[in-house]
Each structure stands twice: as C-alpha cells, then as structure tokens.
Scaffold this motif. Sequence first.
Motif, mmCIF file in Angstrom:
data_model
loop_
_atom_site.group_PDB
_atom_site.id
_atom_site.type_symbol
_atom_site.label_atom_id
_atom_site.label_comp_id
_atom_site.label_asym_id
_atom_site.label_seq_id
_atom_site.Cartn_x
_atom_site.Cartn_y
_atom_site.Cartn_z
ATOM 1 N N GLY A 134 48.419 30.881 45.116
ATOM 2 C CA GLY A 134 48.188 29.487 44.811
ATOM 3 C C GLY A 134 46.743 29.158 44.479
ATOM 4 O O GLY A 134 46.473 28.163 43.807
ATOM 5 N N GLU A 135 45.837 29.930 44.944
ATOM 6 C CA GLU A 135 44.423 29.685 44.643
ATOM 7 C C GLU A 135 43.703 31.026 44.465
ATOM 8 O O GLU A 135 42.698 31.319 45.092
ATOM 9 C CB GLU A 135 43.765 28.870 45.759
ATOM 10 C CG GLU A 135 44.199 29.243 47.156
ATOM 11 C CD GLU A 135 43.720 28.250 48.202
ATOM 12 O OE1 GLU A 135 43.437 28.699 49.328
ATOM 13 O OE2 GLU A 135 43.608 27.051 47.907
ATOM 14 N N GLU A 136 44.270 31.817 43.551
ATOM 15 C CA GLU A 136 43.785 33.174 43.338
ATOM 16 C C GLU A 136 42.323 33.210 42.898
ATOM 17 O O GLU A 136 41.529 34.010 43.406
ATOM 18 C CB GLU A 136 44.646 33.891 42.291
ATOM 19 C CG GLU A 136 46.041 34.267 42.753
ATOM 20 C CD GLU A 136 47.025 33.133 42.555
ATOM 21 O OE1 GLU A 136 46.582 32.011 42.207
ATOM 22 O OE2 GLU A 136 48.236 33.354 42.758
ATOM 23 N N ALA A 137 41.946 32.343 41.951
ATOM 24 C CA ALA A 137 40.572 32.367 41.439
ATOM 25 C C ALA A 137 39.574 32.049 42.549
ATOM 26 O O ALA A 137 38.527 32.707 42.682
ATOM 27 C CB ALA A 137 40.427 31.379 40.287
ATOM 28 N N GLN A 138 39.884 31.049 43.365
ATOM 29 C CA GLN A 138 38.998 30.678 44.467
ATOM 30 C C GLN A 138 38.880 31.819 45.471
ATOM 31 O O GLN A 138 37.799 32.139 45.948
ATOM 32 C CB GLN A 138 39.534 29.423 45.156
ATOM 33 C CG GLN A 138 38.769 29.017 46.408
ATOM 34 C CD GLN A 138 39.354 27.778 47.044
ATOM 35 O OE1 GLN A 138 39.453 26.737 46.396
ATOM 36 N NE2 GLN A 138 39.749 27.880 48.319
ATOM 37 N N TYR A 139 40.042 32.422 45.780
ATOM 38 C CA TYR A 139 40.051 33.506 46.763
ATOM 39 C C TYR A 139 39.256 34.709 46.262
ATOM 40 O O TYR A 139 38.459 35.288 47.009
ATOM 41 C CB TYR A 139 41.480 33.924 47.080
ATOM 42 C CG TYR A 139 41.573 35.020 48.114
ATOM 43 C CD1 TYR A 139 41.481 34.729 49.469
ATOM 44 C CD2 TYR A 139 41.722 36.346 47.725
ATOM 45 C CE1 TYR A 139 41.541 35.741 50.419
ATOM 46 C CE2 TYR A 139 41.790 37.356 48.663
ATOM 47 C CZ TYR A 139 41.695 37.052 50.013
ATOM 48 O OH TYR A 139 41.747 38.049 50.946
ATOM 49 N N VAL A 140 39.480 35.093 45.008
ATOM 50 C CA VAL A 140 38.756 36.235 44.452
ATOM 51 C C VAL A 140 37.254 35.971 44.453
ATOM 52 O O VAL A 140 36.445 36.838 44.803
ATOM 53 C CB VAL A 140 39.251 36.561 43.024
ATOM 54 C CG1 VAL A 140 38.336 37.599 42.365
ATOM 55 C CG2 VAL A 140 40.678 37.078 43.069
ATOM 56 N N GLY A 141 36.840 34.762 44.082
ATOM 57 C CA GLY A 141 35.424 34.432 44.076
ATOM 58 C C GLY A 141 34.812 34.518 45.456
ATOM 59 O O GLY A 141 33.706 35.071 45.634
ATOM 60 N N ALA A 142 35.527 33.994 46.457
ATOM 61 C CA ALA A 142 35.011 34.047 47.823
ATOM 62 C C ALA A 142 34.994 35.480 48.346
ATOM 63 O O ALA A 142 34.009 35.922 48.963
ATOM 64 C CB ALA A 142 35.857 33.159 48.728
ATOM 65 N N PHE A 143 36.079 36.192 48.119
ATOM 66 C CA PHE A 143 36.196 37.577 48.588
ATOM 67 C C PHE A 143 35.080 38.435 47.992
ATOM 68 O O PHE A 143 34.291 39.057 48.709
ATOM 69 C CB PHE A 143 37.584 38.094 48.203
ATOM 70 C CG PHE A 143 37.934 39.443 48.767
ATOM 71 C CD1 PHE A 143 37.211 40.023 49.792
ATOM 72 C CD2 PHE A 143 39.021 40.141 48.254
ATOM 73 C CE1 PHE A 143 37.563 41.264 50.313
ATOM 74 C CE2 PHE A 143 39.383 41.384 48.757
ATOM 75 C CZ PHE A 143 38.645 41.950 49.785
ATOM 76 N N ALA A 144 35.011 38.449 46.659
ATOM 77 C CA ALA A 144 34.013 39.282 45.986
ATOM 78 C C ALA A 144 32.601 38.809 46.290
ATOM 79 O O ALA A 144 31.690 39.622 46.533
ATOM 80 C CB ALA A 144 34.266 39.278 44.477
ATOM 81 N N GLY A 145 32.402 37.502 46.287
ATOM 82 C CA GLY A 145 31.061 36.976 46.519
ATOM 83 C C GLY A 145 30.533 37.310 47.891
ATOM 84 O O GLY A 145 29.372 37.732 48.053
ATOM 85 N N LEU A 146 31.359 37.131 48.933
ATOM 86 C CA LEU A 146 30.904 37.398 50.289
ATOM 87 C C LEU A 146 30.713 38.885 50.548
ATOM 88 O O LEU A 146 29.785 39.290 51.254
ATOM 89 C CB LEU A 146 31.887 36.806 51.295
ATOM 90 C CG LEU A 146 31.832 35.281 51.413
ATOM 91 C CD1 LEU A 146 32.974 34.768 52.260
ATOM 92 C CD2 LEU A 146 30.494 34.840 51.999
ATOM 93 N N VAL A 147 31.588 39.722 49.999
ATOM 94 C CA VAL A 147 31.391 41.170 50.141
ATOM 95 C C VAL A 147 30.082 41.587 49.468
ATOM 96 O O VAL A 147 29.318 42.400 50.009
ATOM 97 C CB VAL A 147 32.582 41.946 49.550
ATOM 98 C CG1 VAL A 147 32.246 43.434 49.440
ATOM 99 C CG2 VAL A 147 33.812 41.758 50.419
ATOM 100 N N LEU A 148 29.803 41.009 48.303
ATOM 101 C CA LEU A 148 28.568 41.331 47.596
ATOM 102 C C LEU A 148 27.347 40.874 48.400
ATOM 103 O O LEU A 148 26.357 41.610 48.528
ATOM 104 C CB LEU A 148 28.567 40.667 46.219
ATOM 105 C CG LEU A 148 27.346 40.928 45.329
ATOM 106 C CD1 LEU A 148 27.177 42.421 45.092
ATOM 107 C CD2 LEU A 148 27.478 40.186 44.013
ATOM 108 N N VAL A 149 27.418 39.668 48.971
ATOM 109 C CA VAL A 149 26.310 39.173 49.799
ATOM 110 C C VAL A 149 26.112 40.078 51.028
ATOM 111 O O VAL A 149 24.986 40.455 51.374
ATOM 112 C CB VAL A 149 26.571 37.717 50.230
ATOM 113 C CG1 VAL A 149 25.589 37.297 51.324
ATOM 114 C CG2 VAL A 149 26.456 36.787 49.037
ATOM 115 N N GLY A 150 27.224 40.411 51.690
ATOM 116 C CA GLY A 150 27.132 41.283 52.855
ATOM 117 C C GLY A 150 26.577 42.648 52.501
ATOM 118 O O GLY A 150 25.757 43.218 53.244
ATOM 119 N N ALA A 151 26.989 43.184 51.350
ATOM 120 C CA ALA A 151 26.475 44.478 50.913
ATOM 121 C C ALA A 151 24.977 44.407 50.636
ATOM 122 O O ALA A 151 24.228 45.327 50.976
ATOM 123 C CB ALA A 151 27.225 44.949 49.671
#
Length: 370
Positions: A134-151
């Motif tokens: 239902g909110e794939e784009a938002q989820y992908v952005g949060a998932f990828a963005g936070l993993v990138l920040v954490g990395a």
Amino acid sequence: MSARRFPGEAYRVWHLHPRWSLALRGAVAAALAWGVGMIVPPPFSEYPYYAPLGAVVATTSTLARSVRESAQAVGALLLGAAVALAVDTVMSPSALSVALVVGVAMLCAGWRALGQMGTWVANAALFVLILGQGEEAQYVGAFAGLVLVGAAIGVGVNAVWPPLPISPSEAALDRLRDALAEQAEALAEWLEHRGPLAPEEWERRRAGLRPTIERARAEVAHTSEASRGNLRARRHRTRATAQAARVEALGITAEGMDEIVRLLVTWEREDLDTVALGPELRPEFASALRALAEVLRAQADAGAGVGDRSRADAGDEAGAGTDDPVARLARRIEELPGDVRAARERSGEDHLVAAALVVVLRRSADALEA
C-alpha cells in the motif's frame, strides 16, 4: 599477576582478540544509528530499527571492507526492492507472488558484484512485498535511506577507530614458526633413531601442518587489507612490512618441509630395497634439519621479523666459527653436497633424491636468511 603488570597484560590480550574491539565498535555505531533513526522526520522515524541494521553491516573487521560491504548491502537492498515492486505491479499478494519474488531475488543474489551481501536481495524483496503493501515507495525510501545512514555511521566509526589486527597476525606467524621447528625436530629425531619413515604417520603429520600455514597467510592478508586507508597503519608500517617478509619466508620454509616429508615418505621407507638416504646419510640430513629448527627457534621475537641478516653475513660468521644458528645452518647445508658425493662414490648409487633434498633445504635456508 601484580597490579602493576595488569594494564599491560590487558592491553596485550585486547589486541590479540580483535573480535572484542569489533563488538565495541558495532555497539557504538548501532547506538548512534538508532539515535539518528529516532530523530529523523517521518516517514523515516517510523522505521528507526533499519538504521542500526545498516550500522552493523558497515562495522566489519577492516575499513576497506566496511566501505565495500556497505555499498554492496545498499545495492542488494535496492535490487531486492526493485524485484518486489516489479512483481507487485503485475500480481496481487499471494503464495505465487511470494514464490516468484524469492525465486527471482535468489537468482539476483548470485551476482558477483554483491559479494556476501547478495543474501540481502531476497530479504529486502520480502520486506518490501509484505511489509510495504500500500505504500511501497515510502517504505522503500525509508528502508534504503535508513540503512544507508546507518552504514555511513558504521563506516565513520571504523574510520575514527580503524581496526588493525597486527597482533593476531604475529601470533599466527609465531604458531607457524613453532610448528615448522617441531616438524623439523621430529623428522630429525626419526631419521637418527628410527630409520625409514612410517608413511601413514608422516602423511598425517604433513597434512596436520597445512591448517597452521593457511591460518597464518589468512591473518597476514587480513592485516594487509586492514591497512588500506587506515591512518593507524602509518605508525605500524615497519611491523606490517616485517610481517609480509615473515609470511613469505615461513611460507617457503613450510613448502620446503612439505616437500622434504613427501620425498622421504616416498623414498625412505622400509619396503624399498634402495632408499633415498640410508644409514650413512640419515644422520647428516638429521643434523641439517636440527640446524633449520634452531634458526626457527632463534626467531622467537616476532617483531624482529625473519632474517635480519644477509646470506653473506651468515657466510662470514660461518667462516669465523661462530655458533650463530643462521651461520651453523648455512655451514651445514654447504657440507651436504660433499656428504652426498662421498656416499655416491662408496655405494655406487645415484642418490638423486638426496641431492633434491639438499636443494630444498638450501631454498628454505635462503628464505630464512634473506
């Protein structure tokens, strides 16, 4: 242990177990990433746990590897998300769509560029397909963005406090040195007192040395990788260079010992009518093996490196009649060809294997003296 010696001993043990510092760096990076994940604006703050996940991925045993694996993890995540989004556009959620996503993702996971992070492709695809409905784009952005920040935080922690496992490498090289000395002494003892070799026992001994050799090479290679981009490596450049020389010299010596045992197992055994050495040459080669073991034993200080003198120096000392182990080994090997020639003249046998053993011993001695 006295209270005065405790800090130094604790420091030594700490450096011998790099997993402890790795765990501490990972904990610090994960905590910092969690804090960042909690304060970022929505929708990112709804998934703060993905930031520590990226930090853990990035906090690896070397700085160079942390950068590489962080990039691979983010790439695998985005690839998995793309697979899930592609399937989601043509199929509604079902067992079939899950099977299709996992199958395609696992095929993509084999892409060499992703390395060990390839397993993230299937995980990310399932997360996006199931949790992001239902909110794939938002989820992908949060998932990828936070993993990138954490990395990025994990890489930063590694850069500020970069690992450099020199002490474990030195310990592994010391174990290899001691194992080679023990092998040489045991072989000399056998030749002197027990005669021809027992093939099965010495094949076991020969095979038993290989894990020690492989571990030492792996540890030094790991230290070499950890030195890339590592500011701490500048302070330890001399030790790192000495380690590279040690692993080369001990590697040649290990190959030599392996070849010596192989030749003697094949040609110095009780079921042969004509053996490689026989009673006349066994003591001579046993003496050379003991001299080789003495050189290895004399290099007890791992930080001193292998071979702090040239072969020419060793020859000069040999001529002066010194008891230096390196000089004694050089002198003993120089005497072996004469012993082989004398045995050949007396027996009429070729003694080709004995001559080959001389070559192998000289190569090992040259490596330790270089």
